[in-house]
Write an enzyme that holds these catalytic residues in place. Sequence first.
Site, PDB file in Angstrom:
ATOM      1  N   ALA A  72      -0.540   6.041 -18.072  1.00 31.97           N
ATOM      2  CA  ALA A  72       0.684   6.853 -18.019  1.00 31.97           C
ATOM      3  C   ALA A  72       1.017   7.280 -16.591  1.00 31.97           C
ATOM      4  O   ALA A  72       2.191   7.366 -16.219  1.00 31.97           O
ATOM      5  CB  ALA A  72       0.526   8.084 -18.907  1.00 31.97           C
ATOM      6  N   LEU A  96       0.335   7.457 -24.568  1.00 32.60           N
ATOM      7  CA  LEU A  96      -0.428   8.475 -25.282  1.00 32.60           C
ATOM      8  C   LEU A  96      -1.452   9.007 -24.294  1.00 32.60           C
ATOM      9  O   LEU A  96      -2.327   8.268 -23.843  1.00 32.60           O
ATOM     10  CB  LEU A  96      -1.126   7.880 -26.506  1.00 32.60           C
ATOM     11  N   ARG A 104      -8.240  17.226 -17.194  1.00 30.90           N
ATOM     12  CA  ARG A 104      -7.363  17.782 -18.213  1.00 30.90           C
ATOM     13  C   ARG A 104      -6.143  16.900 -18.419  1.00 30.90           C
ATOM     14  O   ARG A 104      -5.484  16.500 -17.469  1.00 30.90           O
ATOM     15  CB  ARG A 104      -6.917  19.183 -17.806  1.00 30.90           C
TER      16      ARG A 104
END
Length: 181
Positions: A72, A96, A104
């Site tokens: 991503a 996703l 994190r």
Amino acid sequence: MNQTSTAVTSSVSSSVATASPWASVARDSRVGVICASWHTDVVHQARDALVAELGQQGMPTGHIAHFDVPGAFEIPLLAKRLAQSGRFDAIIGCALVVNGGIYRHEFVSSAVIDGLMRVQLDTDVPVLSAVLTPRDFHEHADHLEFFRAHFVKKGVEVAQSCLAAIAQLQRVEGLLAEQAA
């Protein structure tokens, strides 16, 4: 996207049987779709659903270009290059982002969404997101099945939002051209 999509979905549901409200927009537009390569079994559900929805609304298959990136985090840079090319009326990113324990997932998702917004504002090309960041995701059958189905829904919503954004920008450009004339 969710608030706009809800309104779009309700208006489309009643009119799909007759004609697409975005048929001319879909027929004449080109869209770039960028997918992260992590969790492709889930991410490609959004990709396939958005491609199907764009097709149902009248977009020729050849007007949709597909691109894969490692993760991503790489979506905004490719989105920027595609937007700057002048070949696309909109860009859609699909991913996703899960909490993998090393860092994190909020950092990654924030960086991606902020990057996509910056690309959109810098290039005047709509950049839409089907980059989802569930708080708790575990790779077991129940979660995988839930998120596969959820990504289908999000794919349809992002496709509808994409066409609505393109149509709205075209409307504004038309109004501005009228005022300038």
